[in-house]
Design an enzyme around this catalytic site. Structure first.
Site, PDB file in Angstrom:
ATOM      1  N   ASP A  99       0.788  -1.238   0.000  1.00 28.12           N
ATOM      2  CA  ASP A  99       0.000   0.000   0.000  1.00 28.12           C
ATOM      3  C   ASP A  99       0.825   1.296   0.000  1.00 28.12           C
ATOM      4  O   ASP A  99       0.504   2.253   0.714  1.00 28.12           O
ATOM      5  CB  ASP A  99      -0.951   0.019   1.204  1.00 28.12           C
ATOM      6  CG  ASP A  99      -1.867  -1.189   1.258  1.00 28.12           C
ATOM      7  OD1 ASP A  99      -1.905  -1.951   0.279  1.00 28.12           O
ATOM      8  OD2 ASP A  99      -2.536  -1.371   2.289  1.00 28.12           O
TER       9      ASP A  99
ATOM     10  N   LYS B  97      -7.003  -4.190  -3.068  1.00 25.63           N
ATOM     11  CA  LYS B  97      -7.630  -4.868  -1.946  1.00 25.63           C
ATOM     12  C   LYS B  97      -8.449  -3.875  -1.120  1.00 25.63           C
ATOM     13  O   LYS B  97      -8.240  -2.658  -1.203  1.00 25.63           O
ATOM     14  CB  LYS B  97      -6.588  -5.554  -1.053  1.00 25.63           C
ATOM     15  CG  LYS B  97      -5.642  -4.614  -0.308  1.00 25.63           C
ATOM     16  CD  LYS B  97      -4.633  -5.409   0.508  1.00 25.63           C
ATOM     17  CE  LYS B  97      -3.646  -4.524   1.263  1.00 25.63           C
ATOM     18  NZ  LYS B  97      -4.258  -3.762   2.360  1.00 25.63           N
TER      19      LYS B  97
ATOM     20  N   CYS C 239      -2.119  -2.667   8.159  1.00 28.19           N
ATOM     21  CA  CYS C 239      -1.947  -3.642   7.072  1.00 28.19           C
ATOM     22  C   CYS C 239      -0.669  -4.465   7.216  1.00 28.19           C
ATOM     23  O   CYS C 239      -0.669  -5.666   6.930  1.00 28.19           O
ATOM     24  CB  CYS C 239      -1.982  -2.930   5.727  1.00 28.19           C
ATOM     25  SG  CYS C 239      -3.578  -2.139   5.384  1.00 28.19           S
TER      26      CYS C 239
END
Length: 283
Positions: A106, A167, A200
């Site tokens: 990310d 995602k 995450c």
């Protein structure tokens, strides 16, 4: 289930763990990865992620459980059990390019103004991606809701990445990632970096060690909006057996020898020390 067959090309399997046994079914041809996921779906809340496991198959010939044969796939009704190793894992942290995958989590444009030391994290992430290309290490890249948060920052060169996927779940451990890992037999170590450390990154790391992988978090290549969240996440992960390390340590460990054909190129990547990115107290 008496005839050993289920409808829809599924096969009945008795899944046992500890003192528990539950009948279920899996698709015909299911192998080790599918079976592990099935055990996790049934018993995940009871499985101690500090241990590693072996799957065993009940052998009618021998009248006892035996280790799952290499290349095994389910073709008929059977009994399986998940057995924890009897000793706690002592994580040694050894890595080699042939058994390692890099996970970039990310690193997206919309996070740039919010994440502490984001510029430094990008810089170190670039080093890791460059090193992965030099050493032939597969790279898996996630993007959290890219429609709203944008793509991976342009500074990060994703050339040759094995998988770039969107995602919404915080963890990177999704079916497409597990399929990518299944295509890379022998993978043992995951080098993980990106944002945010306490969300995450942490959830991905915990999911990976729960599946038996050794996880290396690159401390100088991961950050959060809050330094408190970041530092406590790194501490928590270290306590669960996840290895907290640095970009230079990772790259040099992967070449392992001054005589490695890529040593000079790796040396050029790390010639200038990586930024501390707020990890050390300023005196």
């Amino acid at each position: 289930m008496a005839d050993g067959h289920c409808n829809n090309n599924h096969v009945p399997v008795l899944f046992s763990y500890s003192v528990f046994s539950r009948p279920s079914s899996v698709p015909v041809g299911s192998g080790n990865e599918v079976l592990i996921q099935k055990f996790l779906s049934i018993y995940g809340y009871q499985i101690d992620v500090h241990r590693k496991f072996v799957i065993q198959l009940f052998s009618e010939e021998w009248g006892q459980y035996i280790d799952l044969p290499k290349g095994f796939s389910v073709s008929e009704k059977c009994k399986l059990r998940l057995v924890p190793l009897q000793m706690d894992i002592t994580t040694l942290g050894n890595m080699s390019p042939s058994t390692t995958v890099f996970f970039c989590c990310d690193m997206q444009e919309r996070f740039r103004p919010a994440i502490k030391y984001f510029g430094d994290i990008i810089s170190v992430g670039q080093r890791l991606l460059q090193g992965a290309r030099l050493l032939g290490i597969p790279v898996v890249v996630s993007e959290q809701y890219p429609k709203g948060l944008g793509s991976t920052v342009q500074e990060m060169d994703l050339t040759g990445a094995k998988l770039v996927f969107p995602k919404t779940k915080f963890s990177m451990v999704l079916p497409e990632v597990e399929a990518a890992l299944a295509d890379l037999p022998g993978v043992r170590s995951i080098v993980l970096f990106g944002v945010e450390t306490h969300v995450c990154i942490q959830q991905t790391a915990l999911d990976l060690i729960g599946r038996g992988f050794e996880v290396h978090i690159v401390a100088d290549a991961t950050s959060s909006r809050s330094m408190m969240d970041r530092m406590f996440a790194l501490e928590r992960m270290a306590r669960t057996g996840i290895i907290v390390t640095t970009s230079e340590a990772v790259l040099l460990q992967l070449v392992a020898d001054k005589e490695h054909p890529k040593f000079k190129e790796i040396q050029n990547i790390i010639k200038a020390s990586a930024p501390e990115s707020g990890l050390l107290s300023k005196v």
